[in-house]
Motif scaffolding. Sequence first.
Motif, PDB file in Angstrom:
ATOM      1  N   SER B 310       0.830  -1.197   0.000  1.00 42.25           N
ATOM      2  CA  SER B 310       0.000   0.000   0.000  1.00 42.25           C
ATOM      3  C   SER B 310       0.866   1.249   0.000  1.00 42.25           C
ATOM      4  O   SER B 310       1.961   1.258   0.566  1.00 42.25           O
ATOM      5  CB  SER B 310      -0.876   0.033   1.235  1.00 42.25           C
ATOM      6  N   LEU B 311       0.353   2.286  -0.640  1.00 39.18           N
ATOM      7  CA  LEU B 311       1.063   3.554  -0.654  1.00 39.18           C
ATOM      8  C   LEU B 311       0.967   4.244   0.716  1.00 39.18           C
ATOM      9  O   LEU B 311       1.904   4.814   1.218  1.00 39.18           O
ATOM     10  CB  LEU B 311       0.443   4.483  -1.692  1.00 39.18           C
ATOM     11  N   LEU B 312      -0.226   4.146   1.253  1.00 43.31           N
ATOM     12  CA  LEU B 312      -0.532   4.898   2.451  1.00 43.31           C
ATOM     13  C   LEU B 312      -0.927   3.960   3.574  1.00 43.31           C
ATOM     14  O   LEU B 312      -1.583   2.951   3.351  1.00 43.31           O
ATOM     15  CB  LEU B 312      -1.749   5.786   2.178  1.00 43.31           C
ATOM     16  N   ASN B 313      -0.523   4.325   4.751  1.00 38.27           N
ATOM     17  CA  ASN B 313      -0.822   3.481   5.884  1.00 38.27           C
ATOM     18  C   ASN B 313      -1.013   4.359   7.109  1.00 38.27           C
ATOM     19  O   ASN B 313      -0.117   5.100   7.482  1.00 38.27           O
ATOM     20  CB  ASN B 313       0.372   2.558   6.086  1.00 38.27           C
ATOM     21  N   THR B 535      -2.550   7.048  -9.564  1.00 38.46           N
ATOM     22  CA  THR B 535      -2.852   7.919  -8.439  1.00 38.46           C
ATOM     23  C   THR B 535      -3.355   9.247  -8.999  1.00 38.46           C
ATOM     24  O   THR B 535      -2.912   9.699 -10.050  1.00 38.46           O
ATOM     25  CB  THR B 535      -1.602   8.186  -7.566  1.00 38.46           C
ATOM     26  N   LEU B 635       6.919   0.243  -6.783  1.00 42.08           N
ATOM     27  CA  LEU B 635       6.986   1.463  -5.975  1.00 42.08           C
ATOM     28  C   LEU B 635       8.353   2.156  -6.090  1.00 42.08           C
ATOM     29  O   LEU B 635       8.585   3.194  -5.494  1.00 42.08           O
ATOM     30  CB  LEU B 635       6.645   1.180  -4.512  1.00 42.08           C
ATOM     31  N   THR B 644       2.051  10.146   0.704  1.00 32.64           N
ATOM     32  CA  THR B 644       2.208   8.929   1.509  1.00 32.64           C
ATOM     33  C   THR B 644       1.931   9.182   2.990  1.00 32.64           C
ATOM     34  O   THR B 644       2.171   8.319   3.829  1.00 32.64           O
ATOM     35  CB  THR B 644       3.631   8.352   1.369  1.00 32.64           C
ATOM     36  N   SER B 650       6.178  11.336  -2.024  1.00 29.92           N
ATOM     37  CA  SER B 650       7.378  10.657  -2.512  1.00 29.92           C
ATOM     38  C   SER B 650       7.182  10.228  -3.946  1.00 29.92           C
ATOM     39  O   SER B 650       6.053  10.117  -4.430  1.00 29.92           O
ATOM     40  CB  SER B 650       7.738   9.478  -1.616  1.00 29.92           C
TER      41      SER B 650
END
Lengths: 252, 894
Positions: B310-313, B535, B635, B644, B650
């Motif tokens: 995942s890109l975001l967490n 994205t 990625l 992110t 990034s």
Amino acid sequence: MKYIFFFLFPFITFSQEKVILISYKAVYNTELPTTKNGFLYVSNNQKKTIYFTEKISKNKDDEDQEVDVTVRLNSGENQYNYFDYEKDTLFTKDDIFRESKIIKEKIPRLKWTLLEESKTIEDVTLNKATCYFRGRNYIAWYSTSTAIKSGPWKFQGLPGLIYQIYDETKRYNWFLQYVKVANYDFNSENLNFKNKETISIKEYANLKFNNNDELDSKILTKLPRGATIVNQKTFRTGFEIKFEWEEDLKED
Amino acid sequence: MGRRLKRRLNFHYAIVTVLLFQNLLCFSQTTISGSVKDDTNNLYSVSIILKDSLSKSIIAYTYSDDNGNYELKTNKLGKFNLVFTSLGYESKTISVVLTEEQKEIKTDVVLKDKSMDLDEVIIKADLPMTIKEDTISFKIKFYKRGNEQTVEDLLKTIPGININADGTIKIGNQEIEKLMVDGDDLFERGYKILSKNMPAYPIEEVELLKNYSNNRLLKGVEESDKVALNLKLDEKSKRIWFGNMETSIGNDSFYELKGNLMNFGKKNKYYFLTNLNSIGYDATGDIENLIRPFRMNEPASIGDNQSVKSLLNLSLNNLNFKQSRTNFNNAELVSLNAILNPTEKLKIKTLGFFNWDETDFFRNSTDFVDVNGTNFTNTEDYQLQNDKRIAFGKLNVIYNISKTKMLEATTKYNDGDFNDTSNLLFNGNSTIENLQHQNTLFDQKISYTNKFKVKKVFLLIGRFIDEKTPQSYAINQFFYQDLFPSFNDANNVSQNSTNQMRFAGINAHLLDRKTNGHLLELQLGNEYRKDKLTTEFSLLEDNSVLNNPDGYQNKTNYQVNDLYLKSKYRLKIKDFGIVGKLDVHQLFNRLENNNASSNQNPFFINPSLGFDWKINDKNKITSSYSHNTTNAKVLDVFSNFVLTGFRSFSKGTGNFNQLDASSVVFNYQLGNWSDRFFANTFILYSKNHDFFSTNTAIEQNFTQAEKILIKDREFISVNSKLDYYFKFIASNLKVDLGYTKSEFKNIVNNSNLRLVTSNNYNYGLELRSGFKGIFNYHIGTKWTTTEIETTINNSFTDNVSFLDLSFVFNKKFDIQVQSERYYFGNLQTDNTYYFLDFDARYKLIENKLTLGLTGKNLFNTERFRSFSISDIGSATTEYRLLPRFVLLKLEYRF
């Protein structure tokens, strides 16, 4: 030289006397369970007996083959118990930390308790007897119809042939397989212990357990945080885990 | 005395003088004595047994001595038989009557010769244990004592099997791989649920499987030292239901409810599990090993490491203390499992679970940034709420075509729905983040195994995986004014992304165990992976989109096709073993970034060589060298910025890259684990010939990191552990020393390429007792020093200590107390924290009903602050902790 040879030859052949061979299947439910064939040779007058075990190879083919004991003894790999009733001595060959030792002791007097209980295996009536010996409680099933007082390992002195014997936890078990007549040389040089180095049973116990007594706590104390053992066992292993003099100490 | 009486056939009693004063000494003791001989000689070792004439029970017995004499003593009275037996003679029975008057009976007998008829006396013993190659079978009837309730109790009676207090089953020192029932495995490593709950009575036989292989056809071919247990059910035993239930209730509505329900029949087996709790316990951990069985170096593993990142967490980062202390949760988990054996050849396994969880997490942090002339302090007051819903299903079908051929198919499906909301006070600005994301996974694997020769196996494996993780992220603040100066009206931002992966692979694997024991492995395969990353970043004014700024949108298609040939050979000469590996890869890469596409076909070889040498019983060395080339991941290759985190952007390199690295591992072991002294030293050195680093622009409100490729960095780690057992205090001292040095290079705020070196030292001591009594202790302390060198130097030392006490009063009642102390060297105030937990258990009814009392965080520490440093500054972070709670536990087994 020739003459000497001629002189020796008949002597050697003659010394192979007819003896009774009793075979047991030894079943050890130890950490790595194994079964072994045990061979008990009893001299005709029952004054000398030898019991030794042999490891069974995995492919079970050679299970019943007759083993040349003399060769086995020479190889030094085996463990055996040699009883000389005339001299009241028991010689046991055992490995302690991969080193072979011969232990000399008086023939232990096993205090058998004969019980009323009996059972029948293949038309033979077996009686039950129990005995405490060096830290373990043993249960034996024997038949009075065959007057053999020797048994596997250090067991002896029951009023008949042992068919089954095991300790109460069933860690060590011996089962009679067959009885037959075989050849064996009890006068062999291998069974002459005069010039061999022997140790006493106390020395044996010291060698085997004293360095080792703390092994369990040692292992326990090396565990990482969070790992616990609630029930601790005695980590002494083997047939004999407690000796006569240790029993005395405890009673004091 | 030595006088001879009548020879042969004397069935009468011999009455000898009664000595009066002997009568006085030993009341009614009768001595029976005499001699035994044949025609000519005295007989030695004749057994003489005194039996009750009616019950035939043995009263006394002896053997004749060297001179053929015997003596028996008894204090019984009545009618008896005296039985003389000897090998080679006919046995003889003489009846005797013992009366109070008779104190001595003398009976001399002569035995008749009889030829020995001993041949062919063969007894078929019903052995309690049989060994057949690597399978050891125990017949339960020989072992059970009758009071065994559970499988665990039963296994305890089998001498070679050790069971720890926590239920871990070991053969010798090695934990079992699995516990099967009639060859079926529902639990993998989670077998304790089974062993602790299944009743013992339906079990007829226990099989211990050595050198166990998960794939039955690989047995004896692959390298394996695993052990497993198999329980064989009694033919008669019908379907049985069993299970357990554990409920815990505490203060402030803390609770836990656990239930296990099983039904095992000969053909079908079912297992239901449920866990509901609010005490910070992650129940999915209980079934993790069912979802993704952990199998190292297992043949037929292809695509195991293929997943979407995942890109975001928004979930919490890892903490250096028990995670359950900060996990405010409310979890519900239900799992249903079944194994069906419709025919002899077909086995179907299904697994499904549903998990709902609501977790809260609280954190306050202060970041000090001081880099290249930029310095600022950010404060965050962060409250996170995660909502998740996961449904997972797995279907496994095994078809045994023949004794040497097998077909296995596994299908997995996962559907996860997450809704994460954070309430953040960033430098005093109230901010709300919202992240909604899903995960959909479809995974199909088919493998065919053919053991075409005794020691040769061929496997063909195919796998297809499709995984998607769309994310939708929104922040109700606009912190990026400096980045987008033309959008004065923007007051919030959002980012929608999809990250999709499709994997297809095929692998042909040959294992050839040579007659000399050497193992040759060859693999030819092709793995294809396609990643799609899109994205879309938007600047918004309230609900209307103002702009999708250039350089912040991605449309990346990345395809990697890896055609490879892998070979491995293991050679063993006495105590010296060598493993050589050679992997040859031909890659076909294709990258499309925002409609511009490019291709690359790199070729590389990954060699590795290792050896292990047992010099003698005390000294062992293992070492290996490997060179690895890895291909860049999706990625790493996207070309524009993505969000992110609420203040971080990034981007990847936008290019193909292969990274080269070499590493050397060395391990030296002195002594054995069970020895008094044991030491182990491990050294790892690795050199990255190329690596990804970042070029970062840091501002107070945001950072922008761009991946860059840099040459050469080194990493070295040395770790030594020593154990010494002190006899006089029955305790073991453990010393743990470690040193790690790593370096990397990066660019921050247009600096030159700067070298960042970090040094880590840790040294710890532990003392643990092994007392036989009720009490035991375990105490330890560990210091960790972290040092980071860039243009400035930064360092701090932390210390963590613990003291655990254990009281085992008896089998029924025990108490465990755990305490911890944390000390943070760089905090001016509140730098020391204490924790105390305890656990008490009382077995009301053995194996049936257990009462427990658990207390957590007894000092009621509300917050926990820790300190960390990095190459750009330092940070202080404060976490909110679960308050003190005490749970009353009740466990019932049915």
